[in-house]
Design a protein around this motif. Structure first.
Motif, PDB file in Angstrom:
ATOM      1  N   GLN A 214       0.834  -1.203   0.000  1.00 31.84           N
ATOM      2  CA  GLN A 214       0.000   0.000   0.000  1.00 31.84           C
ATOM      3  C   GLN A 214       0.868   1.253   0.000  1.00 31.84           C
ATOM      4  O   GLN A 214       0.566   2.228  -0.686  1.00 31.84           O
ATOM      5  CB  GLN A 214      -0.921   0.015   1.219  1.00 31.84           C
ATOM      6  CG  GLN A 214      -2.037  -0.974   1.161  1.00 31.84           C
ATOM      7  CD  GLN A 214      -2.880  -0.946   2.423  1.00 31.84           C
ATOM      8  OE1 GLN A 214      -2.426  -0.532   3.493  1.00 31.84           O
ATOM      9  NE2 GLN A 214      -4.123  -1.387   2.301  1.00 31.84           N
TER      10      GLN A 214
ATOM     11  N   ARG B  72       2.400   1.756  -3.450  1.00 35.48           N
ATOM     12  CA  ARG B  72       1.403   2.224  -4.423  1.00 35.48           C
ATOM     13  C   ARG B  72       0.998   3.682  -4.177  1.00 35.48           C
ATOM     14  O   ARG B  72       0.323   4.287  -4.992  1.00 35.48           O
ATOM     15  CB  ARG B  72       0.158   1.350  -4.372  1.00 35.48           C
ATOM     16  CG  ARG B  72       0.359  -0.040  -4.902  1.00 35.48           C
ATOM     17  CD  ARG B  72      -0.960  -0.810  -4.932  1.00 35.48           C
ATOM     18  NE  ARG B  72      -0.742  -2.205  -5.184  1.00 35.48           N
ATOM     19  CZ  ARG B  72      -0.542  -2.727  -6.388  1.00 35.48           C
ATOM     20  NH1 ARG B  72      -0.532  -1.946  -7.434  1.00 35.48           N
ATOM     21  NH2 ARG B  72      -0.358  -4.025  -6.530  1.00 35.48           N
TER      22      ARG B  72
ATOM     23  N   GLU C 124      -0.864   4.625  -1.558  1.00 35.82           N
ATOM     24  CA  GLU C 124      -2.133   4.649  -0.838  1.00 35.82           C
ATOM     25  C   GLU C 124      -1.954   5.096   0.612  1.00 35.82           C
ATOM     26  O   GLU C 124      -2.929   5.482   1.258  1.00 35.82           O
ATOM     27  CB  GLU C 124      -2.780   3.264  -0.893  1.00 35.82           C
ATOM     28  CG  GLU C 124      -3.113   2.820  -2.307  1.00 35.82           C
ATOM     29  CD  GLU C 124      -3.486   1.349  -2.415  1.00 35.82           C
ATOM     30  OE1 GLU C 124      -3.548   0.652  -1.379  1.00 35.82           O
ATOM     31  OE2 GLU C 124      -3.709   0.897  -3.549  1.00 35.82           O
ATOM     32  N   LEU C 125      -0.727   5.007   1.132  1.00 37.07           N
ATOM     33  CA  LEU C 125      -0.398   5.459   2.488  1.00 37.07           C
ATOM     34  C   LEU C 125       0.781   6.415   2.421  1.00 37.07           C
ATOM     35  O   LEU C 125       1.711   6.198   1.651  1.00 37.07           O
ATOM     36  CB  LEU C 125       0.016   4.271   3.374  1.00 37.07           C
ATOM     37  CG  LEU C 125      -0.994   3.178   3.672  1.00 37.07           C
ATOM     38  CD1 LEU C 125      -0.322   2.057   4.440  1.00 37.07           C
ATOM     39  CD2 LEU C 125      -2.137   3.736   4.481  1.00 37.07           C
TER      40      LEU C 125
ATOM     41  N   TYR D  65       2.004   4.921   7.344  1.00 37.50           N
ATOM     42  CA  TYR D  65       2.709   3.639   7.262  1.00 37.50           C
ATOM     43  C   TYR D  65       3.322   3.286   8.612  1.00 37.50           C
ATOM     44  O   TYR D  65       3.162   2.177   9.103  1.00 37.50           O
ATOM     45  CB  TYR D  65       3.791   3.693   6.186  1.00 37.50           C
ATOM     46  CG  TYR D  65       4.713   2.502   6.198  1.00 37.50           C
ATOM     47  CD1 TYR D  65       4.343   1.309   5.596  1.00 37.50           C
ATOM     48  CD2 TYR D  65       5.956   2.554   6.836  1.00 37.50           C
ATOM     49  CE1 TYR D  65       5.179   0.208   5.622  1.00 37.50           C
ATOM     50  CE2 TYR D  65       6.790   1.461   6.865  1.00 37.50           C
ATOM     51  CZ  TYR D  65       6.399   0.292   6.255  1.00 37.50           C
ATOM     52  OH  TYR D  65       7.230  -0.799   6.289  1.00 37.50           O
TER      53      TYR D  65
END
Length: 116
Positions: A91, A94, A96-97, A102
């Motif tokens: 994630q 990508r 997304e975080l 994280y």
């Protein structure tokens, strides 16, 4: 007087030298391989996929060179093949975080795995 006594009786000395040479080559190979991988080895294909995702984002100019280096350091900071952490790393790769989210999620994963 016997000549060639230092080589042993027959081919024993030559065989021993070949075995020592092969062992030295094997140690050298493993040493060079560990240097090439930065001392970190992960045989998990999913970890390699995560790095490939990050490389793709860099090549397509979604992230800068500095961001790529920083994110790669974060991803490779701990070689842990737990499915939860690999999912979190994916994630993060990508996009997304962000880094703060994280680290927060990673801390929660570490706490939950210690309790088990």
């Amino acid at each position: 007087m016997r000549y060639g006594y230092m080589m042993g009786n027959g081919y024993g000395g030559i065989i021993m030298m070949i075995i020592i040479l092969l062992a030295a080559v094997a140690v050298l190979y493993l040493f060079i391989r560990s240097i090439d991988s930065g001392g970190k080895t992960s045989s998990n294909p999913r970890h390699e996929l995560i790095i490939d995702i990050l490389k793709h984002r860099y090549v397509t100019n979604q992230i800068s060179a500095d961001q790529y280096i920083d994110m790669k350091k974060i991803i490779e900071a701990e070689i842990n093949d737990s499915p939860e952490l690999l999912g979190l790393k994916e994630q993060f790769a990508r996009g997304e975080l962000d880094a703060d989210k994280y680290w927060q999620s990673k801390g929660l994963i570490n706490i939950s795995t210690r309790d088990v």
